[in-house]
Design an enzyme around this catalytic site. Sequence first.
Site, mmCIF file in Angstrom:
data_model
loop_
_atom_site.group_PDB
_atom_site.id
_atom_site.type_symbol
_atom_site.label_atom_id
_atom_site.label_comp_id
_atom_site.label_asym_id
_atom_site.label_seq_id
_atom_site.Cartn_x
_atom_site.Cartn_y
_atom_site.Cartn_z
ATOM 1 N N ASP A 8 1.050 -1.015 0.063
ATOM 2 C CA ASP A 8 -0.068 -0.007 0.298
ATOM 3 C C ASP A 8 0.955 0.905 -0.307
ATOM 4 O O ASP A 8 1.598 1.461 1.234
ATOM 5 C CB ASP A 8 -1.135 -0.503 0.890
ATOM 6 C CG ASP A 8 -1.559 -1.356 1.292
ATOM 7 O OD1 ASP A 8 -0.916 -2.170 1.527
ATOM 8 O OD2 ASP A 8 -2.777 -1.260 1.793
ATOM 9 N N ASN A 40 -3.682 3.522 -0.836
ATOM 10 C CA ASN A 40 -3.431 4.689 -0.006
ATOM 11 C C ASN A 40 -3.091 5.681 -0.335
ATOM 12 O O ASN A 40 -2.220 6.645 0.637
ATOM 13 C CB ASN A 40 -3.000 4.740 1.175
ATOM 14 C CG ASN A 40 -4.249 3.543 1.688
ATOM 15 O OD1 ASN A 40 -4.185 2.140 2.261
ATOM 16 N ND2 ASN A 40 -5.510 3.468 2.654
ATOM 17 N N HIS A 68 -10.832 1.092 0.303
ATOM 18 C CA HIS A 68 -11.029 2.890 -0.384
ATOM 19 C C HIS A 68 -10.826 2.517 -1.525
ATOM 20 O O HIS A 68 -10.135 3.894 -1.623
ATOM 21 C CB HIS A 68 -9.772 3.049 0.550
ATOM 22 C CG HIS A 68 -9.648 3.354 2.006
ATOM 23 N ND1 HIS A 68 -10.654 4.290 2.634
ATOM 24 C CD2 HIS A 68 -9.210 2.393 2.935
ATOM 25 C CE1 HIS A 68 -10.379 3.510 4.071
ATOM 26 N NE2 HIS A 68 -9.548 2.520 4.076
ATOM 27 N N HIS A 154 -6.722 -8.539 0.063
ATOM 28 C CA HIS A 154 -6.775 -7.020 1.037
ATOM 29 C C HIS A 154 -7.550 -7.630 2.493
ATOM 30 O O HIS A 154 -8.675 -7.070 1.714
ATOM 31 C CB HIS A 154 -7.040 -6.356 -0.353
ATOM 32 C CG HIS A 154 -6.845 -4.612 0.487
ATOM 33 N ND1 HIS A 154 -5.298 -3.878 0.304
ATOM 34 C CD2 HIS A 154 -7.531 -3.793 0.744
ATOM 35 C CE1 HIS A 154 -5.693 -2.884 1.293
ATOM 36 N NE2 HIS A 154 -6.990 -2.584 1.430
ATOM 37 N N HIS A 179 -3.419 -4.303 2.727
ATOM 38 C CA HIS A 179 -4.266 -3.336 3.797
ATOM 39 C C HIS A 179 -3.941 -2.891 5.647
ATOM 40 O O HIS A 179 -4.267 -1.836 5.963
ATOM 41 C CB HIS A 179 -5.261 -4.520 4.179
ATOM 42 C CG HIS A 179 -6.716 -3.741 4.957
ATOM 43 N ND1 HIS A 179 -7.349 -2.298 4.319
ATOM 44 C CD2 HIS A 179 -7.254 -4.254 5.948
ATOM 45 C CE1 HIS A 179 -8.054 -2.370 5.258
ATOM 46 N NE2 HIS A 179 -8.266 -2.952 6.540
#
Length: 270
Positions: A8, A40, A68, A154, A179
């Site tokens: 990430d 992210n 997200h 994830h 994640h």
Amino acid sequence: MKMLFLGDVMGRAGRAAVAARLPGLRADWGLDFVVVNGENASAGAGLTPEHAKALLAAGADCLTLGDHAFDQKDMLRFVEAEPRILRPLNYAREAPGKGARVYLDRRGRKVLVAQVLGQVFMKRPFDDPFSAIDAVLRAHPLGGMAQATVVDMHCEATSEKMAMGHWCDGRASLVVGTHTHVPTADAMILAGGTAYQSDAGMCGDYNSVIGMDKAEPMRRFITGMGKERFTPAEGEATLSGVYVEIDDRNGKATRILPIRVGGRLAQAAP
């Protein structure tokens, strides 16, 4: 085939580290294919089209997202126009974009990349990730329809990630967790030839609380009260992920090595 998966990307620091270091890594390590989880990358929540373009320009062949995926609303439209971005297979039936695609590496070999969201400890219930990935792997047998297959799992629970690794063993070249932003020490090749690590870690500033500036998370843990929004830490970032070598004849992994480049967790190159 030589492949790199980066965990990430966290905020500005993570984006800057990818932009600065990935082009050199591709050249120095002779990488054939690079997957980067970018969910992210934009202020710690989602991915904007502008930041997606920057990560792709730095040398990523494919960007995966996560829970997200659509925090940045422009991604709802952009994911349809940019095939190198994947949202999770089991996000929602009406979600735009794709959860799995076949790409070509730099020598024209077919690489299947897929992402699924776990169910354990997640904020909302997602569809079953095991049946979702099973259908994709059955349609793209390793060594046949795909010379290599990468599965980005994830989710929160390491047990669910491990179960996915074993579920895909022998049918994927790499199953790697994302994640939780903390790199795990369990990189291995499973019995059927699938490379596995429970979490790739993050590309971000580790002088933080999983990539966020320390002050607000610590305040909430200590006092039980929030004062400000979470903001990504902006110190020097470490690129975290896994390097994998794959047998061209059958798509099985022959080597997996955790990667930590720069920042606080730097280690030797492969």
